[in-house]
Design an enzyme around this catalytic site. Structure first.
Site, PDB file in Angstrom:
ATOM      1  N   ILE A 222       7.109  23.142  -2.641  1.00  0.00           N
ATOM      2  CA  ILE A 222       5.812  22.487  -2.793  1.00  0.00           C
ATOM      3  C   ILE A 222       6.128  21.183  -3.496  1.00  0.00           C
ATOM      4  O   ILE A 222       6.419  21.159  -4.688  1.00  0.00           O
ATOM      5  CB  ILE A 222       4.809  23.362  -3.563  1.00  0.00           C
ATOM      6  CG1 ILE A 222       4.502  24.619  -2.739  1.00  0.00           C
ATOM      7  CG2 ILE A 222       3.523  22.583  -3.840  1.00  0.00           C
ATOM      8  CD1 ILE A 222       3.619  25.634  -3.445  1.00  0.00           C
TER       9      ILE A 222
ATOM     10  N   TYR B 155       2.599  30.818  -9.763  1.00  0.00           N
ATOM     11  CA  TYR B 155       3.117  29.492 -10.104  1.00  0.00           C
ATOM     12  C   TYR B 155       3.656  29.535 -11.526  1.00  0.00           C
ATOM     13  O   TYR B 155       2.897  29.650 -12.485  1.00  0.00           O
ATOM     14  CB  TYR B 155       1.992  28.462  -9.962  1.00  0.00           C
ATOM     15  CG  TYR B 155       2.381  27.024 -10.239  1.00  0.00           C
ATOM     16  CD1 TYR B 155       3.709  26.606 -10.339  1.00  0.00           C
ATOM     17  CD2 TYR B 155       1.384  26.061 -10.414  1.00  0.00           C
ATOM     18  CE1 TYR B 155       4.035  25.288 -10.588  1.00  0.00           C
ATOM     19  CE2 TYR B 155       1.696  24.724 -10.666  1.00  0.00           C
ATOM     20  CZ  TYR B 155       3.025  24.344 -10.755  1.00  0.00           C
ATOM     21  OH  TYR B 155       3.341  23.033 -11.001  1.00  0.00           O
TER      22      TYR B 155
ATOM     23  N   TYR C 206      -1.317  27.455 -22.632  1.00  0.00           N
ATOM     24  CA  TYR C 206      -1.816  27.217 -23.987  1.00  0.00           C
ATOM     25  C   TYR C 206      -1.873  28.475 -24.848  1.00  0.00           C
ATOM     26  O   TYR C 206      -1.409  28.468 -25.987  1.00  0.00           O
ATOM     27  CB  TYR C 206      -3.202  26.540 -23.954  1.00  0.00           C
ATOM     28  CG  TYR C 206      -3.701  26.130 -25.320  1.00  0.00           C
ATOM     29  CD1 TYR C 206      -3.073  25.112 -26.033  1.00  0.00           C
ATOM     30  CD2 TYR C 206      -4.799  26.756 -25.908  1.00  0.00           C
ATOM     31  CE1 TYR C 206      -3.511  24.741 -27.293  1.00  0.00           C
ATOM     32  CE2 TYR C 206      -5.243  26.385 -27.168  1.00  0.00           C
ATOM     33  CZ  TYR C 206      -4.595  25.376 -27.861  1.00  0.00           C
ATOM     34  OH  TYR C 206      -5.033  25.017 -29.104  1.00  0.00           O
TER      35      TYR C 206
ATOM     36  N   ARG D 155       4.777  23.041 -18.416  1.00  0.00           N
ATOM     37  CA  ARG D 155       3.359  22.720 -18.560  1.00  0.00           C
ATOM     38  C   ARG D 155       2.579  23.818 -19.289  1.00  0.00           C
ATOM     39  O   ARG D 155       1.623  23.532 -20.000  1.00  0.00           O
ATOM     40  CB  ARG D 155       2.725  22.487 -17.183  1.00  0.00           C
ATOM     41  CG  ARG D 155       3.088  21.156 -16.566  1.00  0.00           C
ATOM     42  CD  ARG D 155       2.302  20.898 -15.291  1.00  0.00           C
ATOM     43  NE  ARG D 155       2.612  19.595 -14.728  1.00  0.00           N
ATOM     44  CZ  ARG D 155       2.013  18.458 -15.067  1.00  0.00           C
ATOM     45  NH1 ARG D 155       1.043  18.471 -15.968  1.00  0.00           N
ATOM     46  NH2 ARG D 155       2.353  17.312 -14.522  1.00  0.00           N
TER      47      ARG D 155
ATOM     48  N   LYS E 298       5.900  29.961  -6.653  1.00  0.00           N
ATOM     49  CA  LYS E 298       6.333  28.572  -6.804  1.00  0.00           C
ATOM     50  C   LYS E 298       7.060  28.524  -8.137  1.00  0.00           C
ATOM     51  O   LYS E 298       6.439  28.583  -9.200  1.00  0.00           O
ATOM     52  CB  LYS E 298       5.137  27.617  -6.785  1.00  0.00           C
ATOM     53  CG  LYS E 298       5.529  26.163  -6.993  1.00  0.00           C
ATOM     54  CD  LYS E 298       4.308  25.249  -7.100  1.00  0.00           C
ATOM     55  CE  LYS E 298       4.740  23.811  -7.394  1.00  0.00           C
ATOM     56  NZ  LYS E 298       3.579  22.910  -7.600  1.00  0.00           N
TER      57      LYS E 298
ATOM     58  N   THR F 284      -1.914  20.686  -9.832  1.00  0.00           N
ATOM     59  CA  THR F 284      -1.549  19.711 -10.863  1.00  0.00           C
ATOM     60  C   THR F 284      -1.517  18.281 -10.336  1.00  0.00           C
ATOM     61  O   THR F 284      -2.106  17.366 -10.927  1.00  0.00           O
ATOM     62  CB  THR F 284      -0.158  20.057 -11.443  1.00  0.00           C
ATOM     63  OG1 THR F 284      -0.118  21.431 -11.780  1.00  0.00           O
ATOM     64  CG2 THR F 284       0.143  19.214 -12.663  1.00  0.00           C
TER      65      THR F 284
END
Length: 295
Positions: free
Chosen positions: A207, A136, A110, A141, A165, A47
């Site tokens: 991270i 992740y 999405y 997001r 993550k 990202t």
């Protein structure tokens, strides 16, 4: 399969020149700066790197450039994910993974899969991956949260899935994963502002976005905490409280690039649809750096 990604991981930005091209000289300067100041591993083309706005050719060149700069000094974690499982699997199968130590793969975004859909997605990835996989989870997001139960289920069923993550922002969820996970599996913070409490709960590192610019200070906080020196570590954590917010108030990596620009490491350039931070945000970042005597 044990997790080699621990301590301070850098969610590496992609520097651009004033005319919008990838700035490979700045990239080398940035990586050397991070490695000299405590970075334990690099996370690339995710990202914070603005990967959706990079071409396939640019991604390949960036990857090879980073491998050549690092020269095996720290592990490299490369992003490979998406919301089309078949396409992710094809990318894993056709990518040259030489010089890369692990794959970071995001929850599909999405299309909002169910928990069973998330499990089947990562099952398919784990079955074809030639490298250790780090999940992740970033519902802010993706629009979907992978529950602790699903994470632990994946971890138990696939020994090559070595960590997550975790960026849900929910410490209760983090604690549940750490409590129930198998021995080989680790939790890594995906949120700079929550790294201190997450490591206190048993996370093995972060991270980090802020680590791009302030690796020495952030890695010191982490090392102090690993050594049980919580009082000294929390002082550093509190120093960063306002900076954590400023890095994300105008979007990521706009804040981080403004910070790096203030330190003279890169040009303050992003690719659309991302734009630089507002003038008042950059001024506040400048003032904080001056106050911290880091300018």
């Amino acid at each position: 399969m044990q997790n080699i990604f621990h301590g301070l991981g850098i969610a590496l930005v992609t520097p651009f020149t004033a005319n919008g091209e990838v700035d490979y000289e700045a990239l080398e300067r940035l990586i050397e700066y991070q490695l000299e100041n405590g970075a334990d591993f690099l996370t690339i083309l995710a990202t914070t790197s603005e990967s959706p706005c990079l071409s396939a050719e640019e991604k390949d060149k960036i990857t090879q450039t980073i491998i050549a700069i690092v020269k095996g000094r720290v592990p490299i974690l490369k992003y490979c994910g998406g919301n089309n499982t078949a396409a992710v699997i094809e990318e894993i199968r056709t990518t040259d993974w030489h010089g890369i130590d692990g794959i970071l793969s995001i929850c599909p975004y999405y299309n909002k899969p169910s928990q069973e859909g998330l499990y089947q997605h990562f099952k398919a990835i784990a079955e074809v991956s030639p490298l250790p996989v780090i999940l992740y989870n970033v519902p802010g997001r993706t629009g979907v949260n992978m529950t602790a139960e699903t994470t632990v289920r994946i971890a138990n069923d696939f020994p090559n899935v070595i960590a997550i993550k975790e960026a849900s922002g929910c410490l209760e969820q983090v604690d549940e994963i750490i409590k129930n996970k198998p021995k080989h599996f680790s939790v890594i913070s995906g949120d700079d502002a929550l790294t201190f409490p997450m490591i206190a709960s048993g996370a093995v590192g972060v991270i980090s976005v802020i680590g791009n610019a302030l690796p020495k200070e952030f890695s010191k906080m982490i090392r102090l905490e690993f050594n049980g020196e919580y009082e000294a570590a929390v002082k550093i954590h509190h120093q960063f409280t306002e900076l954590y917010k400023l890095l994300f108030v105008d979007g990521n990596p706009a804040g981080c690039k403004a910070l790096l620009n203030e330190l003279g490491l890169i040009d303050n350039v992003l690719r659309l649809p991302l734009v630089p931070t507002r003038i008042e945000t950059k001024k506040r970042i400048h003032d904080i750096l001056t106050k911290m005597r880091l300018h």
